[in-house]
Design an enzyme around this catalytic site. Sequence first.
Site, PDB file in Angstrom:
ATOM      1  N   ARG A 239       6.849   3.878   6.487  1.00 24.44           N
ATOM      2  CA  ARG A 239       5.621   3.166   6.869  1.00 24.44           C
ATOM      3  C   ARG A 239       5.504   3.136   8.398  1.00 24.44           C
ATOM      4  O   ARG A 239       4.399   3.172   8.950  1.00 24.44           O
ATOM      5  CB  ARG A 239       5.599   1.757   6.284  1.00 24.44           C
ATOM      6  CG  ARG A 239       6.711   0.841   6.772  1.00 24.44           C
ATOM      7  CD  ARG A 239       6.580  -0.559   6.207  1.00 24.44           C
ATOM      8  NE  ARG A 239       7.750  -1.360   6.519  1.00 24.44           N
ATOM      9  CZ  ARG A 239       7.707  -2.590   7.002  1.00 24.44           C
ATOM     10  NH1 ARG A 239       6.548  -3.185   7.210  1.00 24.44           N
ATOM     11  NH2 ARG A 239       8.817  -3.266   7.246  1.00 24.44           N
TER      12      ARG A 239
ATOM     13  N   GLU B 129      -9.545  -4.691  -1.047  1.00 20.44           N
ATOM     14  CA  GLU B 129      -9.201  -3.271  -1.131  1.00 20.44           C
ATOM     15  C   GLU B 129     -10.318  -2.428  -1.745  1.00 20.44           C
ATOM     16  O   GLU B 129     -10.576  -1.304  -1.297  1.00 20.44           O
ATOM     17  CB  GLU B 129      -7.916  -3.086  -1.940  1.00 20.44           C
ATOM     18  CG  GLU B 129      -6.684  -3.709  -1.320  1.00 20.44           C
ATOM     19  CD  GLU B 129      -6.525  -5.187  -1.643  1.00 20.44           C
ATOM     20  OE1 GLU B 129      -5.579  -5.813  -1.127  1.00 20.44           O
ATOM     21  OE2 GLU B 129      -7.354  -5.715  -2.427  1.00 20.44           O
TER      22      GLU B 129
ATOM     23  N   HIS C  91       4.906   0.349   1.124  1.00 21.15           N
ATOM     24  CA  HIS C  91       5.645  -0.623   0.302  1.00 21.15           C
ATOM     25  C   HIS C  91       5.689  -0.202  -1.172  1.00 21.15           C
ATOM     26  O   HIS C  91       5.505  -1.014  -2.071  1.00 21.15           O
ATOM     27  CB  HIS C  91       5.036  -2.017   0.436  1.00 21.15           C
ATOM     28  CG  HIS C  91       5.173  -2.596   1.810  1.00 21.15           C
ATOM     29  ND1 HIS C  91       4.491  -2.078   2.898  1.00 21.15           N
ATOM     30  CD2 HIS C  91       5.906  -3.641   2.277  1.00 21.15           C
ATOM     31  CE1 HIS C  91       4.795  -2.784   3.986  1.00 21.15           C
ATOM     32  NE2 HIS C  91       5.659  -3.729   3.641  1.00 21.15           N
TER      33      HIS C  91
END
Length: 313
Positions: free
Chosen positions: A10, A58, A109
């Site tokens: 990430r 989202e 994640h």
Amino acid sequence: MADVKKIATRESYGNALAECGADFPNLVVLDADLAGATKTGVFQKAYPERHIDCGIAECNMTGIAAGLATCGKVPFISSFAMFAAGRNFEQVRNSIGYPHLNVKIGATHAGITVGEDGATHQCNEDVALMRTIPGMTVIVPSDDVEAKAAVRAAIEFEGPVYLRFGRAAVPVINDTPDYKFEIGKGVLLREGSDVTIIASGITVASAMEAADMLAADGISAEVINIHTIKPLDEELVLASAKKTGKVVTAEEHSVIGGLGSAVCDCLAAKCPTQVLKIGMQDVFGESGSANALVEKYGLDGKGIYASVKEFVK
């Protein structure tokens, strides 16, 4: 591998976006109130006018990205894999996949290495979900070098791309002069004759470690890094399967619908081969440290070694 440099992919994602900002003026990054965790804050700091915080929404973020893509932008939407692929599936399918828009999905994640966040946040189903969307390219980088290369390749690629990144720091294994990343092309890391280990993401380093232990037992393991799950490098998979006659897949994902399933689809159709799939065996994850969970579910070097040794016997 205590002395090996470790970086979370990430982190690589955020750094790669910032590095690519100057080269790609149409690059726009959207985040769902997680810029600090997904590391897109690095891009935000460098190019604040090209970063959009969409809040904890989202699905709305996906619609905005779809609109930007129709205007010639190259948008990246960013969130945890559980939200980017899970909560967001219908919007990704209908707003990005169906019109085949040039939107990139940076999902961080992913997998059990989310650790203490527990089963609800450990997305072990995202690759399976994204594989089912027609025309979606699915990439699971194994380390910092590969993750950065994958981001740049995704920007240059025309069409929707799903990129899977992790929370935990992982060994850097591709920092070699001859390393080359190409979408849809696997990497032969080690030649062998007794068994093929095909891995993706964090299990690539584990597979290499396992191959060393197997060699000490007189078992010659070929190791392949399949960073692009879709489209799969069938030519490489088939050539190795024909050579060794036994194939093991290893992934930080459910054994249903991910790398193992993609490999089995290929082999069943073109080269029937005995296959062992190492991964999450139809179970949810649980809360615990990343290292403890990787060890418990047999995704570390010792776990893969033990599984492969038993399989070859």
